[in-house]
Structures are given as C-alpha cells and as structure tokens.
Design a protein around this motif. Structure first.
Motif, mmCIF file in Angstrom:
data_model
loop_
_atom_site.group_PDB
_atom_site.id
_atom_site.type_symbol
_atom_site.label_atom_id
_atom_site.label_comp_id
_atom_site.label_asym_id
_atom_site.label_seq_id
_atom_site.Cartn_x
_atom_site.Cartn_y
_atom_site.Cartn_z
ATOM 1 N N GLN A 114 0.834 -1.205 0.000
ATOM 2 C CA GLN A 114 0.000 0.000 0.000
ATOM 3 C C GLN A 114 0.866 1.252 0.000
ATOM 4 N N ALA A 115 1.941 1.246 0.763
ATOM 5 C CA ALA A 115 2.844 2.399 0.803
ATOM 6 C C ALA A 115 3.476 2.637 -0.568
ATOM 7 N N ALA A 116 3.834 1.565 -1.263
ATOM 8 C CA ALA A 116 4.402 1.702 -2.607
ATOM 9 C C ALA A 116 3.378 2.304 -3.560
ATOM 10 N N ARG A 117 2.115 1.858 -3.461
ATOM 11 C CA ARG A 117 1.045 2.427 -4.291
ATOM 12 C C ARG A 117 0.910 3.930 -4.042
ATOM 13 N N GLU A 118 0.951 4.299 -2.770
ATOM 14 C CA GLU A 118 0.838 5.715 -2.421
ATOM 15 C C GLU A 118 2.008 6.520 -2.984
ATOM 16 N N VAL A 149 9.678 5.505 -3.351
ATOM 17 C CA VAL A 149 9.031 4.288 -2.860
ATOM 18 C C VAL A 149 9.760 3.775 -1.617
ATOM 19 N N ARG A 150 11.087 3.711 -1.671
ATOM 20 C CA ARG A 150 11.864 3.236 -0.513
ATOM 21 C C ARG A 150 11.566 4.067 0.736
ATOM 22 N N ARG A 151 11.644 5.387 0.584
ATOM 23 C CA ARG A 151 11.404 6.276 1.734
ATOM 24 C C ARG A 151 10.016 6.084 2.317
ATOM 25 N N HIS A 152 9.019 6.034 1.448
ATOM 26 C CA HIS A 152 7.637 5.947 1.920
ATOM 27 C C HIS A 152 7.357 4.593 2.577
ATOM 28 N N VAL A 153 7.893 3.531 2.010
ATOM 29 C CA VAL A 153 7.709 2.203 2.607
ATOM 30 C C VAL A 153 8.318 2.175 4.010
ATOM 31 N N GLU A 170 8.894 4.729 6.039
ATOM 32 C CA GLU A 170 8.099 5.595 6.920
ATOM 33 C C GLU A 170 6.827 4.900 7.397
ATOM 34 N N ARG A 171 6.102 4.264 6.477
ATOM 35 C CA ARG A 171 4.818 3.646 6.820
ATOM 36 C C ARG A 171 4.999 2.413 7.700
ATOM 37 N N VAL A 172 5.980 1.571 7.394
ATOM 38 C CA VAL A 172 6.194 0.369 8.203
ATOM 39 C C VAL A 172 6.624 0.759 9.620
ATOM 40 N N VAL A 173 7.527 1.712 9.725
ATOM 41 C CA VAL A 173 7.965 2.169 11.055
ATOM 42 C C VAL A 173 6.780 2.759 11.812
ATOM 43 N N ALA A 174 5.979 3.592 11.156
ATOM 44 C CA ALA A 174 4.864 4.257 11.827
ATOM 45 C C ALA A 174 3.765 3.284 12.247
ATOM 46 N N LEU A 175 3.462 2.307 11.403
ATOM 47 C CA LEU A 175 2.318 1.443 11.678
ATOM 48 C C LEU A 175 2.646 0.209 12.510
ATOM 49 N N PRO A 194 -0.696 -3.557 -9.963
ATOM 50 C CA PRO A 194 -0.362 -2.778 -8.759
ATOM 51 C C PRO A 194 0.892 -3.338 -8.092
ATOM 52 N N PRO A 195 1.607 -2.522 -7.340
ATOM 53 C CA PRO A 195 2.811 -2.992 -6.659
ATOM 54 C C PRO A 195 2.479 -4.098 -5.661
ATOM 55 N N HIS A 196 3.416 -5.008 -5.494
ATOM 56 C CA HIS A 196 3.273 -6.012 -4.445
ATOM 57 C C HIS A 196 4.612 -6.162 -3.736
ATOM 58 N N ALA A 197 4.559 -6.610 -2.504
ATOM 59 C CA ALA A 197 5.771 -6.695 -1.696
ATOM 60 C C ALA A 197 5.888 -8.069 -1.054
ATOM 61 N N THR A 198 7.117 -8.452 -0.800
ATOM 62 C CA THR A 198 7.418 -9.623 0.009
ATOM 63 C C THR A 198 8.291 -9.142 1.155
#
Length: 124
Positions: free
Chosen positions: A36-40, A84-88, A90-95, A51-55
């Motif tokens: 979701q963070a990558a999509r954003e 994308v790297r920065r946002h991913v 930020e979101r993982v750390v925050a959530l 759409p982007p997907h992550a593992t």
C-alpha cells in the motif's frame, strides 16, 4: 484458593500486566502495508500496469522488504524508486514499529505512456 470470607484470592502477579505476553505481526501483514505504501508513493499507475506487491521477511522486529512494481515510461526511475523506498520505510515504522534497514525495489516492467505513443519509434 479462597479466603475465610469465601472470596476468591488470586495469586500474586509476578509480571506487571503491561509487560505480559508478546505481539507478533505476521510477515504478510507487513507486506500488505509495504504494498500500500508503494502504491501511495508511485501515484497513478499506467492503464495496464499491475499494482505494486511486496514480500517481507521479519526477524526480531527487523523487516527486510522487496517491492515489485511497474512504472510508466519515460520517467525518472531512480527518483521514483527512492520515493518508494522512503515511503515504505516511513509507513512500516509508523504502523508496526519495526526497523526497516533494506527496501529492494524491483522494476518489473515499463509501460510506454500514451503521450509518447506506442507506435512511435525509430524509422528508416
């Protein structure tokens, strides 16, 4: 155990309530957050792009993330991947509060944007 008055007596608690147990967040949950963070971060996708997907691999509250995405072309691929790297992170750390030392971004496909036309190319 009961007291003389018939009340239930609880054994003394050794560990304070706020420190009992542990919370485990599954890898797939972190992967959904990263996707979701990558999509954003990439914004609007080309019409036929997946759409982007992550593992994700989580070990001791450290998440290593791989994001797979498709981008429109022409674009500044490096800048978009950095965003994308920065946002991913930020979101993982925050959530989920995990450390994210690594986000590998794999651009799987580039889609020619309509402004540049699929039929345009080199001519003889």
């Amino acid at each position: 155990m009961t007291t003389e008055t018939g009340e239930l007596r609880r054994p003394p608690t050794v560990v304070p309530p706020g420190e009992r147990g542990a919370t485990r967040i599954a890898d797939r949950v972190v992967a959904k957050i990263a996707s979701q963070a990558a999509r954003e971060a990439i914004g609007e996708l080309p019409e036929d792009a997946a759409p982007p997907h992550a593992t994700v691999v989580v070990h001791h509250d450290i998440a290593r993330v791989r994001v797979h995405l498709e981008l429109g072309y022409p674009t500044d691929i490096g800048a978009r991947c950095a965003r994308v790297r920065r946002h991913v992170v930020e979101r993982v750390v925050a959530l989920v509060g995990m450390e994210v030392p690594e986000v590998a971004v794999h651009v799987e496909r580039l889609h020619l944007t309509p402004a540049h036309g699929a039929g345009q190319g080199r001519t003889r």
